[in-house]
Design an enzyme around this catalytic site. Sequence first.
Site, PDB file in Angstrom:
ATOM      1  N   GLY A   8       1.116  -1.245   0.165  1.00  0.00           N
ATOM      2  CA  GLY A   8      -0.156   0.104   0.230  1.00  0.00           C
ATOM      3  C   GLY A   8       0.864   1.721  -0.417  1.00  0.00           C
ATOM      4  O   GLY A   8       0.070   1.946   0.563  1.00  0.00           O
ATOM      5  N   LEU A  10       1.365   3.381  -2.138  1.00  0.00           N
ATOM      6  CA  LEU A  10       1.487   4.640  -2.815  1.00  0.00           C
ATOM      7  C   LEU A  10      -0.435   5.458  -1.869  1.00  0.00           C
ATOM      8  O   LEU A  10      -0.755   6.539  -2.415  1.00  0.00           O
ATOM      9  CB  LEU A  10       0.505   4.030  -4.577  1.00  0.00           C
ATOM     10  CG  LEU A  10       2.047   3.722  -5.106  1.00  0.00           C
ATOM     11  CD1 LEU A  10       0.957   3.518  -6.279  1.00  0.00           C
ATOM     12  CD2 LEU A  10       3.066   4.881  -5.248  1.00  0.00           C
ATOM     13  N   GLY A  11      -0.178   5.040  -0.748  1.00  0.00           N
ATOM     14  CA  GLY A  11      -1.328   5.351   0.331  1.00  0.00           C
ATOM     15  C   GLY A  11      -1.067   6.557   1.178  1.00  0.00           C
ATOM     16  O   GLY A  11      -0.112   7.050   0.630  1.00  0.00           O
ATOM     17  N   GLN A  12      -2.189   6.900   1.974  1.00  0.00           N
ATOM     18  CA  GLN A  12      -1.790   8.332   2.188  1.00  0.00           C
ATOM     19  C   GLN A  12      -1.069   8.355   3.056  1.00  0.00           C
ATOM     20  O   GLN A  12      -0.079   9.139   3.575  1.00  0.00           O
ATOM     21  CB  GLN A  12      -3.114   8.745   3.287  1.00  0.00           C
ATOM     22  CG  GLN A  12      -2.813   9.746   3.752  1.00  0.00           C
ATOM     23  CD  GLN A  12      -4.288  10.446   5.183  1.00  0.00           C
ATOM     24  OE1 GLN A  12      -5.039   9.526   5.338  1.00  0.00           O
ATOM     25  NE2 GLN A  12      -4.710  11.131   4.818  1.00  0.00           N
ATOM     26  N   ASP A  34       2.349  -1.740  -4.437  1.00  0.00           N
ATOM     27  CA  ASP A  34       1.201  -1.938  -4.524  1.00  0.00           C
ATOM     28  C   ASP A  34       0.294  -2.066  -6.297  1.00  0.00           C
ATOM     29  O   ASP A  34       1.327  -2.901  -6.371  1.00  0.00           O
ATOM     30  CB  ASP A  34       1.145   0.042  -4.732  1.00  0.00           C
ATOM     31  CG  ASP A  34      -0.523   0.397  -3.604  1.00  0.00           C
ATOM     32  OD1 ASP A  34      -1.579   0.290  -4.316  1.00  0.00           O
ATOM     33  OD2 ASP A  34      -0.670   1.179  -2.734  1.00  0.00           O
ATOM     34  N   ILE A  35      -0.717  -1.728  -5.939  1.00  0.00           N
ATOM     35  CA  ILE A  35      -1.479  -2.587  -7.386  1.00  0.00           C
ATOM     36  C   ILE A  35      -0.912  -1.282  -9.066  1.00  0.00           C
ATOM     37  O   ILE A  35      -1.805  -1.876  -9.460  1.00  0.00           O
ATOM     38  CB  ILE A  35      -3.364  -2.740  -7.029  1.00  0.00           C
ATOM     39  CG1 ILE A  35      -3.758  -1.277  -6.886  1.00  0.00           C
ATOM     40  CG2 ILE A  35      -2.659  -3.938  -6.179  1.00  0.00           C
ATOM     41  CD1 ILE A  35      -5.200  -1.177  -6.494  1.00  0.00           C
ATOM     42  N   ARG A  36      -0.652  -0.647  -8.428  1.00  0.00           N
ATOM     43  CA  ARG A  36      -0.241  -0.013  -9.717  1.00  0.00           C
ATOM     44  C   ARG A  36       1.241   1.067  -9.455  1.00  0.00           C
ATOM     45  O   ARG A  36       1.819   0.816  -8.280  1.00  0.00           O
ATOM     46  CB  ARG A  36      -1.117   1.913  -9.717  1.00  0.00           C
ATOM     47  CG  ARG A  36      -1.203   2.202  -8.607  1.00  0.00           C
ATOM     48  CD  ARG A  36      -2.862   3.672  -8.826  1.00  0.00           C
ATOM     49  NE  ARG A  36      -2.752   4.603  -7.587  1.00  0.00           N
ATOM     50  CZ  ARG A  36      -3.026   3.523  -6.733  1.00  0.00           C
ATOM     51  NH1 ARG A  36      -3.331   2.823  -6.335  1.00  0.00           N
ATOM     52  NH2 ARG A  36      -2.984   6.025  -5.665  1.00  0.00           N
ATOM     53  N   TYR A 140     -15.294  -1.343   8.179  1.00  0.00           N
ATOM     54  CA  TYR A 140     -13.616  -1.091   8.507  1.00  0.00           C
ATOM     55  C   TYR A 140     -13.259  -1.617   9.864  1.00  0.00           C
ATOM     56  O   TYR A 140     -12.515  -1.939  10.321  1.00  0.00           O
ATOM     57  CB  TYR A 140     -13.802   0.709   8.679  1.00  0.00           C
ATOM     58  CG  TYR A 140     -12.208   0.755   8.612  1.00  0.00           C
ATOM     59  CD1 TYR A 140     -10.997   0.838   7.442  1.00  0.00           C
ATOM     60  CD2 TYR A 140     -12.224   1.829   9.513  1.00  0.00           C
ATOM     61  CE1 TYR A 140     -10.422   1.401   7.853  1.00  0.00           C
ATOM     62  CE2 TYR A 140     -10.881   2.594  10.106  1.00  0.00           C
ATOM     63  CZ  TYR A 140      -9.932   1.818   8.859  1.00  0.00           C
ATOM     64  OH  TYR A 140      -8.526   2.306   8.342  1.00  0.00           O
ATOM     65  N   LYS A 144     -10.546  -3.773  11.123  1.00  0.00           N
ATOM     66  CA  LYS A 144      -9.512  -3.374  12.068  1.00  0.00           C
ATOM     67  C   LYS A 144      -9.285  -4.459  13.923  1.00  0.00           C
ATOM     68  O   LYS A 144      -7.894  -4.629  14.274  1.00  0.00           O
ATOM     69  CB  LYS A 144      -9.677  -1.836  12.610  1.00  0.00           C
ATOM     70  CG  LYS A 144      -9.631  -0.806  11.433  1.00  0.00           C
ATOM     71  CD  LYS A 144      -8.100  -1.631  11.381  1.00  0.00           C
ATOM     72  CE  LYS A 144      -7.539  -0.572   9.524  1.00  0.00           C
ATOM     73  NZ  LYS A 144      -6.549  -1.092   9.306  1.00  0.00           N
TER      74      LYS A 144
END
Length: 315
Positions: A8, A10-12, A34-36, A140, A144
């Site tokens: 992940g 490329l996430g926040q 990441d997926i891209r 969510y 968690k």
Amino acid sequence: MKKILVTGALGQIGSELVSKLRELYGSSNVIGSDIRKEGDVVEQGPFEIIDVTDEKRLYEVAKEYKVDTVMHLAALLSATAEKNPKLAWDINMGGLVNALEVARELDLQFFTPSSIGAFGPTTPKDGTPQDTLQRPTTMYGVNKVSGELLCDYYCQRFGVDTRGVRYPGLISYVAPPGGGTTDYAVEIYYEAIKNKAYTSYIGEGTYMDMMYMPDALNAIVQLMEADPSKLEHRNAFNISAISAAPEDFAKAIRKHIPEFELSYDVDPVRQKIADSWPNSIDSSAAAKEWGFKAEYDLDKMTKEMLEKISEKSNR
């Protein structure tokens, strides 16, 4: 930590965490995934395409690079997860168990973040303790809580060195919001610079915990470098820096932009999520066990956010 795989990326959180880790441990020692592929994270060091629901691919990359640590950040956030709860379960839980299995098989140190979303409407709202009732009412939140328990299980059952924190809302000028309930606390600064006004989808008087991204990143490094013998909890440490409602952000912004105006158009879905979360949480366990301490309060963060966004706008 000597060689780290970040999912992940490329996430926040990931987009800034990878850069920080590369500064600390060397660019070649931090593998983003990441997926891209896009952006600075891809250009500045090793990067691999990984769908975390594909355990085989995750294992192959971890083994190829001989990593000793996995930081698993890939997830759908709260508001996005409510729109597609089945997909959220598949990614958030399927990806997590895959990453934990890779950590078990290759004997890796492991980090994944939890969230204040792990709490629910029956959790004590003020000064929420480290160990307390957790009955979330969102997918969510269910993910968690399940993730916290799963990490505890892998630590106790298999000896995996799992560690984690419960993040509050995270605020940053670098990466755009990613579908979280607390995203208004990022958007408000951009709109303050652009339009000197903001319409909040979270209602007046709705207090939630927040944290500026530099504190959030420092917490990861500090926890992962901590002496394991001092970690009584290991996973899901409460950490926070700021407890604030939309009007508190507006007040802080007006110290720099006096004409700033705040209005409200409440989104019932995100408001319901926000109402189920604590007003403030107790971070004393993290402070005691590994020295957590936030550096930014609301005013210090606001000053820097407005300065950095103004710089970006003028480029």
